[in-house]
Design an enzyme around this catalytic site. Structure first.
Site, PDB file in Angstrom:
ATOM      1  N   LYS A 119     -28.154  -8.882  20.799  1.00 51.84           N
ATOM      2  CA  LYS A 119     -28.796  -8.364  20.363  1.00 51.84           C
ATOM      3  C   LYS A 119     -29.950  -7.864  19.548  1.00 51.84           C
ATOM      4  O   LYS A 119     -31.161  -7.035  19.601  1.00 51.84           O
ATOM      5  CB  LYS A 119     -29.601  -9.388  18.724  1.00 51.84           C
ATOM      6  N   TYR A 171     -22.894 -23.340   5.375  1.00 56.55           N
ATOM      7  CA  TYR A 171     -23.944 -22.396   5.727  1.00 56.55           C
ATOM      8  C   TYR A 171     -24.535 -21.721   4.780  1.00 56.55           C
ATOM      9  O   TYR A 171     -25.891 -21.096   4.664  1.00 56.55           O
ATOM     10  CB  TYR A 171     -22.911 -21.936   6.865  1.00 56.55           C
ATOM     11  N   SER A 211     -29.519  -7.510  14.973  1.00 52.31           N
ATOM     12  CA  SER A 211     -29.910  -8.862  14.071  1.00 52.31           C
ATOM     13  C   SER A 211     -30.655  -9.159  13.712  1.00 52.31           C
ATOM     14  O   SER A 211     -32.132  -9.219  14.334  1.00 52.31           O
ATOM     15  CB  SER A 211     -28.600  -9.410  14.314  1.00 52.31           C
ATOM     16  N   TYR A 266     -25.513 -14.431  21.746  1.00 49.45           N
ATOM     17  CA  TYR A 266     -25.744 -14.184  20.651  1.00 49.45           C
ATOM     18  C   TYR A 266     -26.947 -12.919  20.263  1.00 49.45           C
ATOM     19  O   TYR A 266     -27.196 -11.642  20.111  1.00 49.45           O
ATOM     20  CB  TYR A 266     -25.000 -14.150  19.372  1.00 49.45           C
TER      21      TYR A 266
HETATM   22  P1  NAP Z   1     -16.505  -9.040  11.250  1.00 45.34           P
HETATM   23  O1  NAP Z   1     -16.331  -9.305   9.912  1.00 45.34           O
HETATM   24  O2  NAP Z   1     -16.135 -10.025  12.427  1.00 45.34           O
HETATM   25  O3  NAP Z   1     -16.440  -7.694  11.762  1.00 45.34           O
HETATM   26  C1  NAP Z   1     -16.206  -7.694  12.784  1.00 45.34           C
HETATM   27  C2  NAP Z   1     -16.116  -5.659  13.161  1.00 45.34           C
HETATM   28  O4  NAP Z   1     -16.229  -5.562  14.553  1.00 45.34           O
HETATM   29  C3  NAP Z   1     -14.165  -6.036  13.504  1.00 45.34           C
HETATM   30  O5  NAP Z   1     -13.874  -4.977  12.408  1.00 45.34           O
HETATM   31  C4  NAP Z   1     -13.652  -6.092  14.937  1.00 45.34           C
HETATM   32  O6  NAP Z   1     -12.283  -6.030  14.530  1.00 45.34           O
HETATM   33  C5  NAP Z   1     -14.912  -5.418  15.065  1.00 45.34           C
HETATM   34  N1  NAP Z   1     -14.687  -6.093  16.737  1.00 45.34           N
HETATM   35  C6  NAP Z   1     -15.092  -7.170  17.351  1.00 45.34           C
HETATM   36  N2  NAP Z   1     -14.979  -7.035  19.117  1.00 45.34           N
HETATM   37  C7  NAP Z   1     -14.658  -5.704  18.397  1.00 45.34           C
HETATM   38  C8  NAP Z   1     -14.633  -4.906  19.902  1.00 45.34           C
HETATM   39  N3  NAP Z   1     -14.515  -5.331  21.530  1.00 45.34           N
HETATM   40  N4  NAP Z   1     -14.477  -3.907  20.004  1.00 45.34           N
HETATM   41  C9  NAP Z   1     -13.813  -2.902  18.791  1.00 45.34           C
HETATM   42  N5  NAP Z   1     -14.342  -3.912  17.642  1.00 45.34           N
HETATM   43  C10 NAP Z   1     -14.317  -4.960  17.819  1.00 45.34           C
HETATM   44  O7  NAP Z   1     -18.445  -8.852  11.695  1.00 45.34           O
HETATM   45  P2  NAP Z   1     -19.341  -8.423  10.770  1.00 45.34           P
HETATM   46  O8  NAP Z   1     -19.632  -9.553  10.041  1.00 45.34           O
HETATM   47  O9  NAP Z   1     -19.413  -7.175   9.957  1.00 45.34           O
HETATM   48  O10 NAP Z   1     -20.910  -8.403  12.015  1.00 45.34           O
HETATM   49  C11 NAP Z   1     -20.837  -7.084  12.599  1.00 45.34           C
HETATM   50  C12 NAP Z   1     -21.838  -6.567  12.841  1.00 45.34           C
HETATM   51  O11 NAP Z   1     -23.091  -6.838  12.317  1.00 45.34           O
HETATM   52  C13 NAP Z   1     -22.419  -7.473  14.559  1.00 45.34           C
HETATM   53  O12 NAP Z   1     -22.259  -6.688  15.200  1.00 45.34           O
HETATM   54  C14 NAP Z   1     -22.753  -8.540  13.882  1.00 45.34           C
HETATM   55  O13 NAP Z   1     -23.733  -8.623  14.860  1.00 45.34           O
HETATM   56  C15 NAP Z   1     -23.888  -7.991  13.168  1.00 45.34           C
HETATM   57  N6  NAP Z   1     -24.648  -8.719  11.528  1.00 45.34           N
HETATM   58  C16 NAP Z   1     -23.902  -9.054  10.987  1.00 45.34           C
HETATM   59  C17 NAP Z   1     -24.466 -10.487  10.243  1.00 45.34           C
HETATM   60  C18 NAP Z   1     -23.803 -10.729   8.964  1.00 45.34           C
HETATM   61  O14 NAP Z   1     -24.482 -11.586   7.823  1.00 45.34           O
HETATM   62  N7  NAP Z   1     -22.283 -10.849   8.749  1.00 45.34           N
HETATM   63  C19 NAP Z   1     -26.160 -10.866  10.362  1.00 45.34           C
HETATM   64  C20 NAP Z   1     -26.356  -9.846  11.016  1.00 45.34           C
HETATM   65  C21 NAP Z   1     -25.808  -8.962  12.508  1.00 45.34           C
HETATM   66  P3  NAP Z   1     -10.419  -6.245  15.310  1.00 45.34           P
HETATM   67  O15 NAP Z   1     -11.454  -7.581  15.324  1.00 45.34           O
HETATM   68  O16 NAP Z   1     -10.266  -5.724  14.744  1.00 45.34           O
HETATM   69  O17 NAP Z   1     -11.818  -5.693  16.499  1.00 45.34           O
END
Ligand code: NAP
Length: 263
Positions: A161, A202, A143, A157
């Site tokens: 990261k 947000y 991130s 967090y």
């Molecule tokens: P999201 O929509 O909340 O999806 C998270 C995914 O991770 C879901 O498939 C969830 O499914 C799975 N998950 C959570 N805990 C888990 C575990 N212990 N074991 C296996 N699977 C798990 O999140 P997102 O926004 O797509 O984020 C995904 C990644 O991108 C993360 O690493 C986050 O830090 C990074 N990121 C996101 C953003 C953003 O703007 N969205 C920005 C920077 C970085 P289950 O709950 O069914 O397990």
């Protein structure tokens, strides 16, 4: 322009939603065999079924990235189903907010265990299969928050990261002789269910702080991951690529133009 990734086998953790789903769908579109992983079997299967319905090849698997045995079983499943593992997208992550004054040790441990230890466990589970082929691509979803910026409520967090990048650099050195690269995508604010849960205010304030005046899409992140997965990126390792529409560039909101039409 790039060598086809057709038939390569890919594991995407955290692929039932958000960025992980975008990664899984994009790798499916370019002809990879995709293992869609999340803790929820039914949600992972929904995404795998969508990929198959679009003409791709995908299977689902329920596993928790914090569980060593679960990660090893995930890797074994990919090898059994696809014959090996070419690409791992270590993407699963959580981002609950808690200010320092209210954050408990358990809160801190939960975020670090999922985001950082989960990265280690998923990577190490896939190594035997990659080492057998003497090639592999590991792509971490980090991130901008932590490695480059901070955000109130996300000290744990951000630590997780930034920690992924520290892990990546030594992993890249150790795995380079085995033909395995380790790189990271650093998304800015990407439109996902998780981000939408942060609320409309947000989302609006984030879009206003991005020079490109929009939040990112999961496709923006997936395309960067495709590059790291390509044969042509074979000499790139230990690197991170920011995908944020320029969000980290302005020194403050005052650095952004106020009247875009006049430019
Ligand atoms: P999201 O929509 O909340 O999806 C998270 C995914 O991770 C879901 O498939 C969830 O499914 C799975 N998950 C959570 N805990 C888990 C575990 N212990 N074991 C296996 N699977 C798990 O999140 P997102 O926004 O797509 O984020 C995904 C990644 O991108 C993360 O690493 C986050 O830090 C990074 N990121 C996101 C953003 C953003 O703007 N969205 C920005 C920077 C970085 P289950 O709950 O069914 O397990």
């Amino acid at each position: 322009m790039f060598t086809s990734l057709k038939d390569r086998s890919v594991i995407v953790t955290g692929a039932s939603k958000g960025i992980g789903r975008g990664l899984a769908q994009r790798f499916g579109e370019v002809g990879c065999q995709v293992l869609v992983v999340s803790r929820s079997q039914s949600e992972a299967e929904t995404v795998a079924a969508q990929i198959r319905a679009a003409g791709g090849r995908a299977l689902s698997y329920a596993a928790d990235v914090t569980q060593e045995a679960g990660m090893q079983a995930m890797a074994e499943m990919a090898v059994a189903a696809f014959g090996g593992i070419d690409i791992l997208c270590a993407n699963a992550g959580i981002f609950p907010a808690a200010k320092l004054g209210e954050m408990t040790g358990a809160d801190f441990d939960r975020v670090l265990t999922t985001n950082l230890k989960g990265t280690f466990l998923s990577v190490s589970a896939c190594l035997p299969a990659m080492r057998r082929r003497r090639s592999g691509r590991i792509i971490l979803t980090s991130s901008i928050t932590g490695p480059i910026t901070g955000y109130t409520g996300w000290s744990h967090y951000g630590a997780s990261k930034a920690g992924q990048l520290g892990f990546m650099r030594t992993a890249a050195i150790e795995l380079a002789p085995h033909g395995i690269t380790v790189n990271a995508v650093l998304p800015g604010n990407i439109v996902t269910e998780g981000l939408n849960d942060m609320g409309a205010d947000y989302v609006r304030s984030m879009a206003a702080s991005v020079p490109m005046r929009r939040l990112g899409s999961v496709l923006d992140v997936a395309n960067a991951a495709l590059f790291f997965a390509s044969d042509e990126a074979g000499y790139v390792t230990g690197q991170s690529l920011v995908i944020d529409g320029g969000q980290i560039l302005p020194e403050s909101l005052a650095a952004l133009p106020t009247d875009d039409a006049a430019l």
